[in-house]
Design a protein around this motif. Structure first.
Motif, PDB file in Angstrom:
ATOM      1  N   LYS A  87       0.832  -1.205   0.000  1.00  0.00           N
ATOM      2  CA  LYS A  87       0.000   0.000   0.000  1.00  0.00           C
ATOM      3  C   LYS A  87       0.867   1.256   0.000  1.00  0.00           C
ATOM      4  CE  LYS A  87      -4.222  -1.629   2.154  1.00  0.00           C
ATOM      5  NZ  LYS A  87      -5.211  -1.342   3.190  1.00  0.00           N
ATOM      6  N   GLN A  96      -7.965   6.850  -8.918  1.00  0.00           N
ATOM      7  CA  GLN A  96      -8.145   5.527  -8.315  1.00  0.00           C
ATOM      8  C   GLN A  96      -8.638   5.643  -6.872  1.00  0.00           C
ATOM      9  OE1 GLN A  96      -4.130   4.309  -9.302  1.00  0.00           O
ATOM     10  NE2 GLN A  96      -4.956   2.574 -10.464  1.00  0.00           N
ATOM     11  N   ILE A  97      -8.162   6.664  -6.163  1.00  0.00           N
ATOM     12  CA  ILE A  97      -8.630   6.875  -4.794  1.00  0.00           C
ATOM     13  C   ILE A  97     -10.103   7.283  -4.807  1.00  0.00           C
ATOM     14  CG2 ILE A  97      -8.364   8.316  -2.737  1.00  0.00           C
ATOM     15  CD1 ILE A  97      -5.367   8.403  -3.349  1.00  0.00           C
ATOM     16  N   GLY A 100     -12.135   4.243  -5.658  1.00  0.00           N
ATOM     17  CA  GLY A 100     -12.161   3.312  -4.530  1.00  0.00           C
ATOM     18  C   GLY A 100     -13.103   3.776  -3.429  1.00  0.00           C
ATOM     19  N   LEU A 101     -13.071   5.070  -3.113  1.00  0.00           N
ATOM     20  CA  LEU A 101     -13.969   5.596  -2.084  1.00  0.00           C
ATOM     21  C   LEU A 101     -15.422   5.525  -2.539  1.00  0.00           C
ATOM     22  CD1 LEU A 101     -11.918   8.659  -0.815  1.00  0.00           C
ATOM     23  CD2 LEU A 101     -12.388   6.543   0.428  1.00  0.00           C
ATOM     24  N   ARG A 103     -16.723   3.359  -4.706  1.00  0.00           N
ATOM     25  CA  ARG A 103     -17.119   1.949  -4.701  1.00  0.00           C
ATOM     26  C   ARG A 103     -17.399   1.490  -3.263  1.00  0.00           C
ATOM     27  NH1 ARG A 103     -13.189   0.677  -7.142  1.00  0.00           N
ATOM     28  NH2 ARG A 103     -11.946   0.065  -6.758  1.00  0.00           N
ATOM     29  N   LEU A 104     -16.547   1.901  -2.330  1.00  0.00           N
ATOM     30  CA  LEU A 104     -16.730   1.545  -0.924  1.00  0.00           C
ATOM     31  C   LEU A 104     -18.033   2.134  -0.377  1.00  0.00           C
ATOM     32  CD1 LEU A 104     -15.138  -0.009   1.271  1.00  0.00           C
ATOM     33  CD2 LEU A 104     -14.159   2.174   1.955  1.00  0.00           C
ATOM     34  N   LEU A 148     -12.099   1.289   5.040  1.00  0.00           N
ATOM     35  CA  LEU A 148     -10.995   2.045   4.420  1.00  0.00           C
ATOM     36  C   LEU A 148      -9.722   1.214   4.311  1.00  0.00           C
ATOM     37  CD1 LEU A 148     -11.452   5.525   6.143  1.00  0.00           C
ATOM     38  CD2 LEU A 148     -11.972   4.928   3.777  1.00  0.00           C
ATOM     39  N   THR A 150      -9.446  -1.704   3.306  1.00  0.00           N
ATOM     40  CA  THR A 150      -9.477  -2.617   2.155  1.00  0.00           C
ATOM     41  C   THR A 150      -9.066  -1.934   0.853  1.00  0.00           C
ATOM     42  OG1 THR A 150     -11.806  -2.140   1.696  1.00  0.00           O
ATOM     43  CG2 THR A 150     -11.336  -3.949   3.220  1.00  0.00           C
ATOM     44  N   LEU A 151      -8.902  -0.621   0.880  1.00  0.00           N
ATOM     45  CA  LEU A 151      -8.513   0.102  -0.340  1.00  0.00           C
ATOM     46  C   LEU A 151      -7.051  -0.193  -0.683  1.00  0.00           C
ATOM     47  CD1 LEU A 151     -10.279   3.512   0.312  1.00  0.00           C
ATOM     48  CD2 LEU A 151     -10.989   1.697  -1.238  1.00  0.00           C
ATOM     49  N   SER A 179      -4.298  10.311   2.651  1.00  0.00           N
ATOM     50  CA  SER A 179      -3.805   9.127   1.948  1.00  0.00           C
ATOM     51  C   SER A 179      -2.294   9.246   1.781  1.00  0.00           C
ATOM     52  CB  SER A 179      -4.479   8.977   0.579  1.00  0.00           C
ATOM     53  OG  SER A 179      -3.977   9.982  -0.292  1.00  0.00           O
TER      54      SER A 179
END
Length: 185
Positions: A87, A96-97, A100-101, A103-104, A148, A150-151, A179
């Motif tokens: 990571k 991508q961040i 990802g957020l 999708r979460l 978070l 799992t990102l 991040s």
């Protein structure tokens, strides 16, 4: 000397039958107390020894549990350290961040009302300061925060402010996260 406490009166008092009976009763009571103490002492010592042995057994059990927990934590860290290293070195960009957020958030059923991203200043590896305004059920927001990890990038929650919304069990929240991105991003 007073006539009341003359030696002859003391001798007469000690010779009284009730005084003799009382003295015998005191001697019998003292003997019974001594016999009870002699019978109680070994039992008390055995009870104390048993209690000490139980304390030692409990202490050994606690140490064994702690040793087992330490072994489990060590095994878990052997698994988690490479994942954290991936990571930290991942070349993840802002899109991508954001994806990802999003999708979460969809996974846990919360809605991102507002979002802002800004570059961290003065940090060698860069990274983003992410501010999200979210709303949804409290359990979903809590699960989103736990998710978070799992990102594919290391994101830390620095500040969370949750307020009740008009819905039953619903909350509105402001989340401030940071991040950490790898050098290639």
């Amino acid at each position: 000397m007073s006539a009341r406490f003359a030696p002859s009166r003391i001798g007469y008092t000690l010779g009284h039958p009730h005084v003799k009976e009382g003295a015998v009763a005191c001697l019998v009571g003292a003997a019974a107390l001594a016999a009870a103490a002699l019978a109680w002492w070994p039992a008390h010592r055995a009870d104390t020894a048993l209690a000490d042995r139980l304390v030692a057994e409990r202490h050994a059990l606690v140490e064994a549990r702690q040793a087992g927990e330490l072994v489990r934590l060590y095994a878990r860290s052997l698994h988690d350290v490479p994942q954290l290293e991936r990571k930290l070195t991942a070349a993840v960009d802002q899109t991508q961040i954001v994806d990802g957020l999003g999708r979460l958030a969809r996974t846990y059923g919360i809605r991102i009302v507002n979002q802002s991203y800004s570059e961290r200043r003065g940090q060698a590896n860069g990274g983003l300061v992410v501010e999200l305004a979210v709303e949804g059920p409290y359990g979903s927001v809590r699960n989103f925060i736990h998710g978070l990890s799992t990102l594919p990038v290391w994101i830390e929650l620095h500040e969370a402010q949750l307020d009740r919304s008009g819905d039953a069990g619903g909350v509105k929240g402001r989340l401030r996260m940071v991040s950490f991105r790898g050098r290639g991003a």
